[in-house]
Design an enzyme around this catalytic site. Structure first.
Site, mmCIF file in Angstrom:
data_model
loop_
_atom_site.group_PDB
_atom_site.id
_atom_site.type_symbol
_atom_site.label_atom_id
_atom_site.label_comp_id
_atom_site.label_asym_id
_atom_site.label_seq_id
_atom_site.Cartn_x
_atom_site.Cartn_y
_atom_site.Cartn_z
ATOM 1 N N ASN A 10 9.718 6.478 5.860
ATOM 2 C CA ASN A 10 8.932 5.249 5.766
ATOM 3 C C ASN A 10 9.611 4.320 4.745
ATOM 4 O O ASN A 10 9.685 4.630 3.553
ATOM 5 C CB ASN A 10 7.502 5.628 5.331
ATOM 6 C CG ASN A 10 6.593 4.431 5.145
ATOM 7 O OD1 ASN A 10 7.008 3.392 4.641
ATOM 8 N ND2 ASN A 10 5.340 4.590 5.555
ATOM 9 N N GLY A 12 8.803 1.502 3.458
ATOM 10 C CA GLY A 12 7.930 0.983 2.401
ATOM 11 C C GLY A 12 7.766 1.983 1.269
ATOM 12 O O GLY A 12 7.875 1.645 0.085
ATOM 13 N N LYS A 13 7.532 3.239 1.642
ATOM 14 C CA LYS A 13 7.386 4.286 0.612
ATOM 15 C C LYS A 13 8.690 4.472 -0.152
ATOM 16 O O LYS A 13 8.694 4.608 -1.379
ATOM 17 C CB LYS A 13 7.053 5.626 1.272
ATOM 18 C CG LYS A 13 5.631 5.816 1.661
ATOM 19 C CD LYS A 13 5.441 7.266 2.056
ATOM 20 C CE LYS A 13 4.089 7.500 2.663
ATOM 21 N NZ LYS A 13 3.897 8.902 3.038
ATOM 22 N N ASP A 69 1.848 12.233 0.487
ATOM 23 C CA ASP A 69 0.963 12.045 1.631
ATOM 24 C C ASP A 69 -0.143 11.136 1.150
ATOM 25 O O ASP A 69 -0.753 11.372 0.101
ATOM 26 C CB ASP A 69 0.416 13.368 2.154
ATOM 27 C CG ASP A 69 -0.128 13.178 3.568
ATOM 28 O OD1 ASP A 69 0.644 12.817 4.458
ATOM 29 O OD2 ASP A 69 -1.349 13.366 3.769
ATOM 30 N N SER A 70 -0.362 10.074 1.896
ATOM 31 C CA SER A 70 -1.261 9.047 1.380
ATOM 32 C C SER A 70 -2.066 8.442 2.507
ATOM 33 O O SER A 70 -1.788 8.667 3.686
ATOM 34 C CB SER A 70 -0.441 7.970 0.674
ATOM 35 O OG SER A 70 0.655 7.576 1.471
ATOM 36 N N GLY A 149 1.876 -1.084 5.798
ATOM 37 C CA GLY A 149 0.630 -0.423 6.187
ATOM 38 C C GLY A 149 -0.586 -1.334 6.090
ATOM 39 O O GLY A 149 -0.596 -2.458 6.613
ATOM 40 N N TYR A 150 -1.604 -0.868 5.376
ATOM 41 C CA TYR A 150 -2.869 -1.589 5.274
ATOM 42 C C TYR A 150 -2.897 -2.570 4.097
ATOM 43 O O TYR A 150 -3.954 -3.102 3.766
ATOM 44 C CB TYR A 150 -4.029 -0.576 5.137
ATOM 45 C CG TYR A 150 -4.153 0.369 6.313
ATOM 46 C CD1 TYR A 150 -4.907 0.029 7.436
ATOM 47 C CD2 TYR A 150 -3.495 1.600 6.319
ATOM 48 C CE1 TYR A 150 -5.009 0.887 8.523
ATOM 49 C CE2 TYR A 150 -3.593 2.472 7.403
ATOM 50 C CZ TYR A 150 -4.354 2.108 8.498
ATOM 51 O OH TYR A 150 -4.449 2.963 9.574
ATOM 52 N N ASP A 151 -1.751 -2.822 3.460
ATOM 53 C CA ASP A 151 -1.709 -3.699 2.280
ATOM 54 C C ASP A 151 -2.372 -5.074 2.487
ATOM 55 O O ASP A 151 -3.067 -5.557 1.592
ATOM 56 C CB ASP A 151 -0.271 -3.896 1.788
ATOM 57 C CG ASP A 151 0.214 -2.717 0.956
ATOM 58 O OD1 ASP A 151 -0.622 -1.879 0.571
ATOM 59 O OD2 ASP A 151 1.422 -2.637 0.695
ATOM 60 N N HIS A 176 -2.204 3.637 -6.006
ATOM 61 C CA HIS A 176 -2.362 5.080 -5.876
ATOM 62 C C HIS A 176 -1.023 5.791 -6.083
ATOM 63 O O HIS A 176 -0.932 6.767 -6.800
ATOM 64 C CB HIS A 176 -2.961 5.389 -4.501
ATOM 65 C CG HIS A 176 -2.263 4.698 -3.359
ATOM 66 N ND1 HIS A 176 -1.938 3.355 -3.392
ATOM 67 C CD2 HIS A 176 -1.779 5.160 -2.163
ATOM 68 C CE1 HIS A 176 -1.310 3.028 -2.271
ATOM 69 N NE2 HIS A 176 -1.203 4.102 -1.515
HETATM 70 P P1 IMP Z 1 1.857 9.390 5.665
HETATM 71 O O1 IMP Z 1 3.278 8.967 5.806
HETATM 72 O O2 IMP Z 1 1.435 10.442 6.648
HETATM 73 O O3 IMP Z 1 1.523 9.760 4.248
HETATM 74 O O4 IMP Z 1 1.009 8.114 6.065
HETATM 75 C C1 IMP Z 1 0.509 7.250 5.144
HETATM 76 C C2 IMP Z 1 -0.115 6.052 5.852
HETATM 77 O O5 IMP Z 1 -1.164 5.556 5.028
HETATM 78 C C3 IMP Z 1 0.876 4.905 6.004
HETATM 79 O O6 IMP Z 1 1.490 4.899 7.259
HETATM 80 C C4 IMP Z 1 -0.005 3.681 5.807
HETATM 81 O O7 IMP Z 1 -0.615 3.360 7.025
HETATM 82 C C5 IMP Z 1 -1.069 4.171 4.861
HETATM 83 N N1 IMP Z 1 -0.677 3.884 3.452
HETATM 84 C C6 IMP Z 1 -0.319 4.777 2.501
HETATM 85 N N2 IMP Z 1 0.012 4.154 1.356
HETATM 86 C C7 IMP Z 1 -0.109 2.845 1.604
HETATM 87 C C8 IMP Z 1 0.124 1.706 0.802
HETATM 88 O O8 IMP Z 1 0.559 1.740 -0.365
HETATM 89 N N3 IMP Z 1 -0.139 0.526 1.393
HETATM 90 C C9 IMP Z 1 -0.590 0.413 2.675
HETATM 91 N N4 IMP Z 1 -0.790 1.444 3.469
HETATM 92 C C10 IMP Z 1 -0.560 2.669 2.941
#
Ligand code: IMP
Length: 189
Positions: A10, A12-13, A69-70, A149-151, A176
């Site tokens: 990802n 963004g992450k 995981d977020s 994401g949902y920012d 977070h």
């Molecule tokens: P993961 O990669 O399975 O942890 O998915 C996390 C998902 O949660 C992301 O694809 C986003 O949709 C959402 N998410 C997690 N962190 C953020 C953030 O900082 N901003 C916006 N969306 C987030």
């Protein structure tokens, strides 16, 4: 500087981890190493899924691996989309934002929080984990193009701009993920 692989593709992450951990770890992505990994997120919690992803990437790369995981917990939806945030709707981030706004169309209670569980797993089996949250509300319209994401629909408590409008520096200082990573750093000291 210690090289750590981030168990995610990802973008963004990856950008945020590099910003938050600048000077402490050299963060490389799985793609940088020519590896592809998409372990099934079979855990029932953010923490379990973070550990699954970090253990998998550590085994695959032989390097210390960091995973996050977020997701977003909306109170009026009983905590959904939660650990399913990335899969809430097929398609793009914008599709998932649109679905959430539709699902919340008639809801007055718009309180929500972002949650991040981070896990750092070393090849010798050592594990360090931490968690961070950021409270806020879901707006009625997307605002801003920043972040991911949902920012654009998350308005953090105490601010009058969404994560989509706030600078990366401000987001990282209250997010977070920023909080989880700073807690992890404290544990590593
Ligand atoms: P993961 O990669 O399975 O942890 O998915 C996390 C998902 O949660 C992301 O694809 C986003 O949709 C959402 N998410 C997690 N962190 C953020 C953030 O900082 N901003 C916006 N969306 C987030």
């Amino acid at each position: 500087m210690e090289k750590v692989v981030l168990a995610s593709n990802n973008a963004g992450k990856l950008r945020e981890f590099r910003e938050i951990l600048e000077g402490l770890f050299e963060i490389v992505s799985l793609r940088d190493l020519g590896l592809e990994a998409d372990p099934e997120e079979t855990g029932g919690s953010f923490a379990e899924n973070a550990r699954i992803k970090a253990e998998y990437s550590c085994r695959l790369s032989g390097l210390p691996a960091l995973a996050d995981d977020s997701g977003l917990e909306v109170d009026a939806l009983g905590g959904a989309p939660g650990i399913y945030s990335a899969r809430y709707a097929p398609g793009t981030d914008a599709d998932r934002v649109a679905k959430l706004l539709r699902d919340m169309e008639n809801m007055e209670d718009r309180t929500a929080r972002f949650v991040s569980a981070v896990a750092l797993v070393y090849p010798d089996g050592r594990q360090v984990t931490a968690r961070g949250t950021c409270e806020g509300v879901i707006t009625r319209q997307p605002q801003g193009e920043g972040g991911f994401g949902y920012d654009p629909i998350f308005l953090p408590d105490g601010y009058d701009q969404t994560f989509g409008l706030l600078s990366a520096e401000t987001k990282n200082s209250i997010s977070h993920r920023g909080r989880a990573v700073r807690a992890l750093r404290e544990k590593l000291r």
